[in-house]
Design a protein around this motif. Structure first.
Motif, mmCIF file in Angstrom:
data_model
loop_
_atom_site.group_PDB
_atom_site.id
_atom_site.type_symbol
_atom_site.label_atom_id
_atom_site.label_comp_id
_atom_site.label_asym_id
_atom_site.label_seq_id
_atom_site.Cartn_x
_atom_site.Cartn_y
_atom_site.Cartn_z
ATOM 1 N N VAL A 191 25.159 42.004 25.648
ATOM 2 C CA VAL A 191 23.859 42.126 26.310
ATOM 3 C C VAL A 191 22.761 41.811 25.300
ATOM 4 C CG1 VAL A 191 22.308 43.642 27.595
ATOM 5 C CG2 VAL A 191 24.786 43.957 27.773
ATOM 6 N N THR A 192 21.886 40.883 25.650
ATOM 7 C CA THR A 192 20.773 40.520 24.770
ATOM 8 C C THR A 192 19.467 41.025 25.361
ATOM 9 O OG1 THR A 192 21.930 38.522 24.035
ATOM 10 C CG2 THR A 192 19.558 38.630 23.629
ATOM 11 N N LYS A 204 13.614 37.886 30.247
ATOM 12 C CA LYS A 204 14.263 37.098 29.199
ATOM 13 C C LYS A 204 15.585 37.707 28.730
ATOM 14 C CE LYS A 204 10.007 35.012 27.435
ATOM 15 N NZ LYS A 204 9.175 34.740 26.233
ATOM 16 N N CYS A 205 15.910 38.877 29.259
ATOM 17 C CA CYS A 205 17.165 39.523 28.867
ATOM 18 C C CYS A 205 18.344 38.876 29.602
ATOM 19 C CB CYS A 205 17.108 41.019 29.187
ATOM 20 S SG CYS A 205 15.834 41.903 28.255
ATOM 21 N N LYS A 206 19.518 38.961 29.021
ATOM 22 C CA LYS A 206 20.692 38.331 29.646
ATOM 23 C C LYS A 206 21.966 39.006 29.136
ATOM 24 C CE LYS A 206 21.079 34.734 26.081
ATOM 25 N NZ LYS A 206 21.135 33.283 25.797
ATOM 26 N N LEU A 207 23.090 38.635 29.772
ATOM 27 C CA LEU A 207 24.382 39.121 29.282
ATOM 28 C C LEU A 207 25.415 38.010 29.369
ATOM 29 C CD1 LEU A 207 26.424 39.748 31.891
ATOM 30 C CD2 LEU A 207 24.954 41.721 32.131
ATOM 31 N N VAL A 208 26.411 38.094 28.502
ATOM 32 C CA VAL A 208 27.498 37.121 28.464
ATOM 33 C C VAL A 208 28.811 37.897 28.530
ATOM 34 C CG1 VAL A 208 28.641 35.322 27.118
ATOM 35 C CG2 VAL A 208 26.144 35.489 27.108
ATOM 36 N N VAL A 209 29.698 37.479 29.442
ATOM 37 C CA VAL A 209 30.975 38.160 29.622
ATOM 38 C C VAL A 209 32.062 37.470 28.800
ATOM 39 C CG1 VAL A 209 32.740 38.860 31.277
ATOM 40 C CG2 VAL A 209 30.323 38.912 31.931
#
Length: 222
Positions: A149-150, A137-142
């Motif tokens: 980073v979540t 469920k973790c993710k990242l947004v650039v």
């Protein structure tokens, strides 16, 4: 290559002998040996050809620089905040491209690699997190100047830190029940590790306290 040449020469001579032989038994023996050498020559030729192709492939194949040979600059500039369900990490970096990033989320660690940012590779990693997360469920947004980073917490609650910190003060439950035991151990260690003067001083202080000459340091304990 030498073996292949020898086989061809042997075959040529055997075929010459076959052409001039007259007796049936000799012809049969020569024919059998020619068949055997033909089969052997075919195997040797195939092996030589495969080896040559492999050499050519190795020589023309593009060089693939593996991850192990890359040099990474550690990204230490970041901030973070949290709520009851997740952690957000804000990494300061300009020029990152999502397709050139490699993320590795595990229950107790985070490893993010940034490739080819103005000719350099960068890395942000936390080898051991404070508590467990849910990797799927973790993710990242650039963003243009940072990466967000979540991390989703495996269990709700507040984290005191991102990094795991081992509690070096591990209380002894039995000593907690009996406060005097801790003081007794301290006095015992001082006596055993001290020199002769220290031992005499501790013994005298203890004796005086018990005889009433000085205040008993343990009188307030049951």
């Amino acid at each position: 290559m030498a073996e292949e040449q020898q086989l061809r020469q042997d075959l040529d001579e055997l075929r010459h002998l076959e052409s001039i032989a007259k007796r049936p038994r000799v012809l049969s023996l020569l024919a059998s040996e020619i068949r055997n050498l033909d089969a052997k020559l075919a195997r040797v030729t195939a092996a030589t050809s495969a080896a040559q192709q492999a050499t050519v492939s190795e020589g023309t194949a593009p060089v693939n620089v593996g991850a192990a040979s890359r040099i990474y600059v550690t990204l230490g500039s970041f901030s973070w905040d949290q709520d009851n369900d997740k952690i957000k990490i804000y990494i300061s970096v300009e020029g990152a491209e999502q397709e050139k990033m490699v993320t590795d989320f595990k229950p107790m660690s985070v490893d993010i690699k940034f490739h080819d940012i103005h000719g350099k590779n960068y890395r942000f990693a936390i080898p051991k997190l404070n508590k467990e997360i849910l990797p799927d469920k973790c993710k990242l947004v650039v963003k243009p100047t940072r990466v967000i980073v979540t991390l989703v917490k495996a269990s709700k609650g507040n984290w005191l830190d991102l990094h795991f910190k081992e509690d070096k003060l591990k209380p002894n439950l039995e000593k907690e029940k009996d406060p005097m035991a801790g003081i007794m151990d301290l006095m015992k260690n001082m006596y055993e590790e001290g020199d002769d003067d220290m031992k005499k001083t501790i013994a005298k202080a203890w004796s005086d306290a018990r005889s009433g000459k000085t205040a008993d340091p343990l009188k307030n304990y049951p």
